[in-house]
Motif scaffolding. Structure first.
Motif, PDB file in Angstrom:
ATOM      1  N   LEU A  15       0.830  -1.208   0.000  1.00 12.76           N
ATOM      2  CA  LEU A  15       0.000   0.000   0.000  1.00 12.76           C
ATOM      3  C   LEU A  15       0.868   1.263   0.000  1.00 12.76           C
ATOM      4  O   LEU A  15       0.578   2.234  -0.709  1.00 12.76           O
ATOM      5  CB  LEU A  15      -0.928   0.001   1.218  1.00 12.76           C
ATOM      6  CG  LEU A  15      -2.068  -1.025   1.190  1.00 12.76           C
ATOM      7  CD1 LEU A  15      -2.807  -1.041   2.527  1.00 12.76           C
ATOM      8  CD2 LEU A  15      -3.044  -0.701   0.050  1.00 12.76           C
ATOM      9  N   LEU A  16       1.935   1.241   0.803  1.00 12.78           N
ATOM     10  CA  LEU A  16       2.828   2.396   0.848  1.00 12.78           C
ATOM     11  C   LEU A  16       3.508   2.611  -0.499  1.00 12.78           C
ATOM     12  O   LEU A  16       3.627   3.746  -0.977  1.00 12.78           O
ATOM     13  CB  LEU A  16       3.885   2.212   1.939  1.00 12.78           C
ATOM     14  CG  LEU A  16       3.412   2.359   3.389  1.00 12.78           C
ATOM     15  CD1 LEU A  16       4.529   2.001   4.349  1.00 12.78           C
ATOM     16  CD2 LEU A  16       2.920   3.780   3.654  1.00 12.78           C
ATOM     17  N   LYS A  17       3.969   1.532  -1.091  1.00  9.75           N
ATOM     18  CA  LYS A  17       4.623   1.640  -2.397  1.00  9.75           C
ATOM     19  C   LYS A  17       3.668   2.242  -3.427  1.00  9.75           C
ATOM     20  O   LYS A  17       4.036   3.146  -4.189  1.00  9.75           O
ATOM     21  CB  LYS A  17       5.107   0.268  -2.868  1.00  9.75           C
ATOM     22  CG  LYS A  17       5.880   0.290  -4.191  1.00  9.75           C
ATOM     23  CD  LYS A  17       6.392  -1.088  -4.535  1.00  9.75           C
ATOM     24  CE  LYS A  17       7.283  -1.059  -5.780  1.00  9.75           C
ATOM     25  NZ  LYS A  17       6.582  -0.601  -6.984  1.00  9.75           N
ATOM     26  N   LYS A  18       2.430   1.763  -3.436  1.00  8.74           N
ATOM     27  CA  LYS A  18       1.448   2.261  -4.402  1.00  8.74           C
ATOM     28  C   LYS A  18       1.138   3.732  -4.180  1.00  8.74           C
ATOM     29  O   LYS A  18       0.963   4.493  -5.133  1.00  8.74           O
ATOM     30  CB  LYS A  18       0.171   1.430  -4.296  1.00  8.74           C
ATOM     31  CG  LYS A  18      -0.860   1.753  -5.373  1.00  8.74           C
ATOM     32  CD  LYS A  18      -2.048   0.806  -5.305  1.00  8.74           C
ATOM     33  CE  LYS A  18      -3.052   1.131  -6.413  1.00  8.74           C
ATOM     34  NZ  LYS A  18      -4.224   0.211  -6.373  1.00  8.74           N
ATOM     35  N   SER A  19       1.087   4.167  -2.913  1.00  8.89           N
ATOM     36  CA  SER A  19       0.755   5.563  -2.615  1.00  8.89           C
ATOM     37  C   SER A  19       1.871   6.531  -2.976  1.00  8.89           C
ATOM     38  O   SER A  19       1.631   7.721  -3.188  1.00  8.89           O
ATOM     39  CB  SER A  19       0.409   5.715  -1.127  1.00  8.89           C
ATOM     40  OG  SER A  19       1.556   5.498  -0.321  1.00  8.89           O
ATOM     41  N   LEU A  20       3.120   6.017  -3.078  1.00 13.17           N
ATOM     42  CA  LEU A  20       4.270   6.899  -3.328  1.00 13.17           C
ATOM     43  C   LEU A  20       4.783   6.863  -4.761  1.00 13.17           C
ATOM     44  O   LEU A  20       5.463   7.796  -5.201  1.00 13.17           O
ATOM     45  CB  LEU A  20       5.435   6.527  -2.392  1.00 13.17           C
ATOM     46  CG  LEU A  20       5.213   6.657  -0.886  1.00 13.17           C
ATOM     47  CD1 LEU A  20       6.472   6.218  -0.147  1.00 13.17           C
ATOM     48  CD2 LEU A  20       4.836   8.077  -0.495  1.00 13.17           C
ATOM     49  N   GLU A  21       4.475   5.806  -5.491  1.00 10.91           N
ATOM     50  CA  GLU A  21       5.156   5.606  -6.768  1.00 10.91           C
ATOM     51  C   GLU A  21       4.782   6.610  -7.853  1.00 10.91           C
ATOM     52  O   GLU A  21       5.504   6.719  -8.850  1.00 10.91           O
ATOM     53  CB  GLU A  21       4.953   4.182  -7.273  1.00 10.91           C
ATOM     54  CG  GLU A  21       3.534   3.756  -7.439  1.00 10.91           C
ATOM     55  CD  GLU A  21       3.423   2.250  -7.701  1.00 10.91           C
ATOM     56  OE1 GLU A  21       4.468   1.546  -7.634  1.00 10.91           O
ATOM     57  OE2 GLU A  21       2.311   1.786  -7.968  1.00 10.91           O
TER      58      GLU A  21
END
Length: 427
Positions: A15-21
């Motif tokens: 989820l964090l990766k998706k929110s930052l990419e």
């Protein structure tokens, strides 16, 4: 900007990766050891890491990065936050600390602050503060970046030439006021009788010789930062007036009955011990406490020797146009530079390299050009500027007064001759 996420909870990690990419170049890892290996091989600008993970805690990851890659900024996150843990995180060198559940917008804003810090460090390549390798100076830069987030007073202390103004400019440059002016005031040159007129300006007719309105330094710094350099040199009566202005943010230009309001931030610097001077009465205690919300102590160059050669290489690049054939430093020169005590700090190092570029006849800077006599890096008793002055004047005499020919004899750029002669008061 390259961001690495380290989170053993696979769902949260994704989820964090998706929110930052969409904003950053993001790589995610479930295991801190794998993340550390990746960072060492591929690099990273920022790391977002959980605190409690099997095999390696976030604090242990932070320590590993601080030892080998101090330039990487790390944000710690945890679901078991305490005041003690958050304080320990900052003291340990973490850039910031956030609680779970992580708000993606807050995390993005914190990472944006790191991006601004990095971008500004590249933009101000004309100054020496961002050129460092030591962990100690990295701590200074991170503290400065955090101080830039608020409008609180900052007091920068350190020896002459250690880079106090550059730190002040950095704070301004990564703050919300970065698009407005940065105005530096040398309090050591501020005569008591001229303090108000210089700082607040005056109206025509306010005193003899006031033939027109004059804008003060406070007005020039509107919406920006007023840097009070060598604040310890300011006379006590002027300190009292400055304190009132800092507290009220209001002032009257001399000769005016119209009260003005200033929207500025204050940063002060001194090469003295302000706490000691506040105790012995040579510096107002109330002014000291008002300015010293955040204190940044800049260590002398002799206490961060890892920074000497990065700075020397930077200064060589800065002055190479004077003598383009220079390619680098000899091994003996490196040894001398690294062992000298630098009472004048980075400013003295800059002068040493500039002089060496002027004096060197070969392609590699030698100890003779550095004007150093032994392994300890002891210098000749004559001032560095005197050596350069004599060398230039001798060449000018040999060239029959022709500045262009003197530059050719020295093998340096003619503009350097003109600049130096102007400094010496020679037309």
């Amino acid at each position: 900007m390259k961001v690495v996420i380290v989170e053993d909870d696979r769902t949260l990690c994704g989820l964090l990766k998706k929110s930052l990419e969409n904003e950053f170049n993001v790589t995610a890892f479930y295991e801190p050891a794998a993340a550390l290996a990746h960072i060492k091989s591929s690099g990273a600008d920022a790391v977002v890491s959980d605190v409690r993970m099997p095999g390696m805690t976030g604090f242990e990851l932070l320590e590993a990065l601080r030892e080998e890659m101090p330039e990487v900024r790390l944000i710690l996150m945890t679901g078991y936050g305490t005041v003690t843990e958050s304080v320990n995180a900052i003291k340990s060198g973490a850039y910031d600390y956030i609680l779970k559940p992580v708000d993606p917008e807050i995390l993005i804003k914190k990472l944006e602050q790191i991006r601004i810090l990095l971008d500004f460090g590249r933009q101000i390549a004309g100054s020496f503060a961002p050129v460092y390798k030591s962990r100690r100076f990295d701590d200074i830069m991170q503290l400065a970046a955090r101080a830039a987030k608020a409008d609180s007073g900052v007091l920068i202390t350190g020896e002459t030439g250690s880079g106090k103004e550059v730190i002040a400019r950095f704070i301004h440059g990564v703050s919300s006021r970065r698009t407005a002016p940065f105005v530096a005031v040398n309090c050591g040159n501020m005569q008591e009788q001229l303090f108000e007129s210089e700082l607040f300006g005056y109206r025509k007719g306010a005193f003899t010789g006031a033939d027109s309105n004059k804008r003060g330094l406070v007005s020039a710094a509107e919406r920006g930062t007023l840097f009070l350099d060598e604040i310890g040199e300011l006379p006590l009566p002027s300190q009292s007036k400055l304190l009132r202005f800092i507290e009220t943010k209001t002032y009257y230009p001399l000769g005016s009955v119209e009260q003005k309001t200033a929207n500025i931030r204050f940063i002060a610097a001194t090469n003295r011990n302000p706490a000691e001077e506040a105790e012995n009465g040579t510096f107002r205690k109330d002014l000291y406490y008002r300015l010293n919300v955040v204190e940044i102590k800049v260590p002398p160059l002799r206490d961060r020797r890892e920074d000497i050669m990065p700075l020397a290489e930077y200064f060589l690049g800065r002055f190479r146009h004077i003598n383009p054939k220079i390619e680098g430093f000899s091994a003996d020169s490196v040894r001398f530079l690294e062992n000298y005590s630098y009472p004048g700090n980075a400013r003295e190092l800059s002068n040493i390299i500039e002089r060496a570029v002027i004096l060197e006849n070969g392609h590699i800077i030698s100890p003779a050009s550095l004007h150093m006599q032994g392994p300890a890096g002891s210098t000749n008793s004559r001032r560095l500027d005197d050596v350069i002055r004599e060398h230039i004047l001798a060449a000018l005499t040999e060239a029959g007064g022709s500045k262009t020919k003197a530059a050719e004899i020295l093998g340096i750029d003619a503009s350097t001759i003109y600049r130096r002669l102007k400094e010496y008061g020679i037309g």
